[in-house]
Design a protein around this motif. Structure first.
Motif, PDB file in Angstrom:
ATOM      1  N   ARG A  45       0.802  -1.217   0.000  1.00 24.32           N
ATOM      2  CA  ARG A  45       0.000   0.000   0.000  1.00 24.32           C
ATOM      3  C   ARG A  45       0.841   1.277   0.000  1.00 24.32           C
ATOM      4  NH1 ARG A  45      -5.451  -1.153   0.502  1.00 24.32           N
ATOM      5  NH2 ARG A  45      -5.676  -3.310  -0.208  1.00 24.32           N
ATOM      6  N   ASP A  46       2.034   1.259   0.610  1.00 17.26           N
ATOM      7  CA  ASP A  46       2.857   2.474   0.561  1.00 17.26           C
ATOM      8  C   ASP A  46       3.724   2.438  -0.694  1.00 17.26           C
ATOM      9  OD1 ASP A  46       5.983   1.938   1.519  1.00 17.26           O
ATOM     10  OD2 ASP A  46       4.568   0.412   2.199  1.00 17.26           O
ATOM     11  N   HIS A  47       4.062   3.621  -1.197  1.00 24.49           N
ATOM     12  CA  HIS A  47       4.694   3.708  -2.506  1.00 24.49           C
ATOM     13  C   HIS A  47       6.079   3.073  -2.541  1.00 24.49           C
ATOM     14  CE1 HIS A  47       5.435   5.236  -6.540  1.00 24.49           C
ATOM     15  NE2 HIS A  47       6.653   5.554  -6.134  1.00 24.49           N
ATOM     16  N   VAL A  48       6.880   3.262  -1.504  1.00 20.18           N
ATOM     17  CA  VAL A  48       8.244   2.723  -1.514  1.00 20.18           C
ATOM     18  C   VAL A  48       8.215   1.201  -1.577  1.00 20.18           C
ATOM     19  CG1 VAL A  48      10.386   2.507  -0.203  1.00 20.18           C
ATOM     20  CG2 VAL A  48       9.276   4.734  -0.411  1.00 20.18           C
ATOM     21  N   SER A  49       7.359   0.574  -0.777  1.00 16.70           N
ATOM     22  CA  SER A  49       7.257  -0.881  -0.814  1.00 16.70           C
ATOM     23  C   SER A  49       6.759  -1.356  -2.180  1.00 16.70           C
ATOM     24  CB  SER A  49       6.308  -1.376   0.274  1.00 16.70           C
ATOM     25  OG  SER A  49       6.814  -1.082   1.555  1.00 16.70           O
ATOM     26  N   TYR A  50       5.787  -0.631  -2.721  1.00 11.39           N
ATOM     27  CA  TYR A  50       5.279  -0.963  -4.054  1.00 11.39           C
ATOM     28  C   TYR A  50       6.385  -0.881  -5.101  1.00 11.39           C
ATOM     29  CZ  TYR A  50       3.583   0.531  -8.640  1.00 11.39           C
ATOM     30  OH  TYR A  50       3.428   0.694  -9.985  1.00 11.39           O
ATOM     31  N   PRO A 180       5.036  13.229  -1.642  1.00 15.35           N
ATOM     32  CA  PRO A 180       5.518  13.037  -0.265  1.00 15.35           C
ATOM     33  C   PRO A 180       6.910  12.403  -0.189  1.00 15.35           C
ATOM     34  CG  PRO A 180       3.218  12.392  -0.415  1.00 15.35           C
ATOM     35  CD  PRO A 180       3.688  12.637  -1.828  1.00 15.35           C
ATOM     36  N   VAL A 181       7.249  11.520  -1.128  1.00 17.34           N
ATOM     37  CA  VAL A 181       8.586  10.916  -1.144  1.00 17.34           C
ATOM     38  C   VAL A 181       9.630  11.966  -1.511  1.00 17.34           C
ATOM     39  CG1 VAL A 181      10.051   9.210  -2.284  1.00 17.34           C
ATOM     40  CG2 VAL A 181       7.700   8.607  -1.648  1.00 17.34           C
ATOM     41  N   ILE A 182       9.317  12.804  -2.491  1.00 17.05           N
ATOM     42  CA  ILE A 182      10.235  13.874  -2.876  1.00 17.05           C
ATOM     43  C   ILE A 182      10.427  14.843  -1.716  1.00 17.05           C
ATOM     44  CG2 ILE A 182      10.558  15.828  -4.437  1.00 17.05           C
ATOM     45  CD1 ILE A 182       8.977  14.264  -6.547  1.00 17.05           C
ATOM     46  N   GLU A 183       9.326  15.185  -1.054  1.00 19.13           N
ATOM     47  CA  GLU A 183       9.423  16.109   0.085  1.00 19.13           C
ATOM     48  C   GLU A 183      10.279  15.516   1.199  1.00 19.13           C
ATOM     49  OE1 GLU A 183       6.666  18.904   2.978  1.00 19.13           O
ATOM     50  OE2 GLU A 183       5.709  17.490   1.593  1.00 19.13           O
ATOM     51  N   GLU A 184      10.138  14.224   1.460  1.00 21.78           N
ATOM     52  CA  GLU A 184      10.960  13.586   2.490  1.00 21.78           C
ATOM     53  C   GLU A 184      12.439  13.748   2.186  1.00 21.78           C
ATOM     54  OE1 GLU A 184      10.264   9.521   4.651  1.00 21.78           O
ATOM     55  OE2 GLU A 184      11.336   9.098   2.774  1.00 21.78           O
ATOM     56  N   CYS A 185      12.801  13.570   0.920  1.00 21.23           N
ATOM     57  CA  CYS A 185      14.203  13.718   0.530  1.00 21.23           C
ATOM     58  C   CYS A 185      14.662  15.163   0.692  1.00 21.23           C
ATOM     59  CB  CYS A 185      14.386  13.253  -0.914  1.00 21.23           C
ATOM     60  SG  CYS A 185      16.089  13.333  -1.504  1.00 21.23           S
ATOM     61  N   LEU A 186      13.876  16.118   0.195  1.00 22.36           N
ATOM     62  CA  LEU A 186      14.274  17.520   0.282  1.00 22.36           C
ATOM     63  C   LEU A 186      14.309  18.019   1.721  1.00 22.36           C
ATOM     64  CD1 LEU A 186      12.315  18.920  -2.800  1.00 22.36           C
ATOM     65  CD2 LEU A 186      14.794  18.620  -2.601  1.00 22.36           C
TER      66      LEU A 186
END
Length: 260
Positions: A45-50, A180-186
């Motif tokens: 369900r979460d994008h990284v795991s997918y 949200p993944v991009i924001e986490e990195c930035l």
């Protein structure tokens, strides 16, 4: 100016029908991909795991294709393009480099060879593609350069030291990432950037509606990503000259907000 279409919404029904009519030979592959992705999204369900599962599936078939290269010749050409651009824009052998989404070292093996021993650190969410990266190190005879390869669960970079990397590089990572993944990195990359360092990343650019295709390919407006970087005290600059190269994505360079 790039020749790519910057206004089309590739997720729109009209575009998809038109594309299928123009390229009927690609429809079976797209249906297979769509079916696989539907199943993987159900399980993860979460994008990284997918996307880790997507990479596992693609790497089993062909590691080069898993990182977006249709053949070894294209793999080499894209790696050379990344390397030549960074060297032409300031990458020096004494720099310490972090490559986010290093894959099977399409560009990374050239960076490892260029940098001083131990100065390259690659991370990826896919353990499977990092095994292929180890094969690349062997193939290119780079064992003595002591590169570091680390699987990660997210892009918080919390295990890395403060102000350590002169260059952070992410090629074809944000093009596969929701905001949200991009924001986490930035939100965290500024901590690991050394004074005077920079973070280069590519993305799929649109001047129309932001959208995604199968939650694998994401299209963003430049101003969206620039504003997101500024939210975390970073300064972002669109790299116009990258679009003169034969590559479908765009590039932004991020530095500390107080950098001159």
């Amino acid at each position: 100016m790039t020749g790519k279409n910057l206004t089309v919404n590739r997720a729109g029904l009209g575009h998809r029908i038109g594309y299928a009519l123009r390229h009927p030979e690609r429809v079976p592959h797209h249906l297979v991909r769509a079916t696989r992705d539907l199943w993987l999204r159900h399980r993860h369900r979460d994008h990284v795991s997918y996307y880790r599962a997507v990479m596992r599936s693609d790497t089993r078939t062909d590691p080069d294709a898993a990182v977006g290269s249709r053949n070894r010749e294209r793999w080499l050409a894209l790696g050379a393009m990344q390397f030549d651009y960074l060297v032409g824009h300031g990458l020096r052998p004494e720099h310490r480099m972090l490559e986010i989404g290093c894959g099977n070292l399409r560009g990374g093996w050239r960076f490892i060879r260029h940098l001083e021993t131990g100065h390259y650190h690659g991370i990826d969410i896919s353990p499977d593609i990092l095994v292929a990266a180890q094969d690349t190190i062997v193939e290119m005879g780079l064992q003595q350069r002591l590169p570091t390869l680390t699987p990660v669960r997210d892009l918080t970079l919390r295990f890395l030291p403060d102000a350590h990397f002169d260059v952070v590089h992410a090629h074809s990572v944000f093009s596969h990432s929701p905001l949200p993944v991009i924001e986490e990195c930035l939100a965290h990359v500024g901590r690991v950037l050394a004074p005077g360092g920079w973070f280069d990343f590519t993305f799929d650019r649109t001047e129309g509606e932001e959208h995604h295709v199968l939650r694998e390919d994401f299209y963003y407006r430049t101003e969206t990503l620039v504003a997101l970087a500024e939210r975390y005290g970073l300064k972002a600059r669109f790299m116009d000259d990258w679009e003169e190269l034969p590559h479908g994505q765009s590039k932004i360079r991020v530095t500390h907000g107080d950098a001159t």
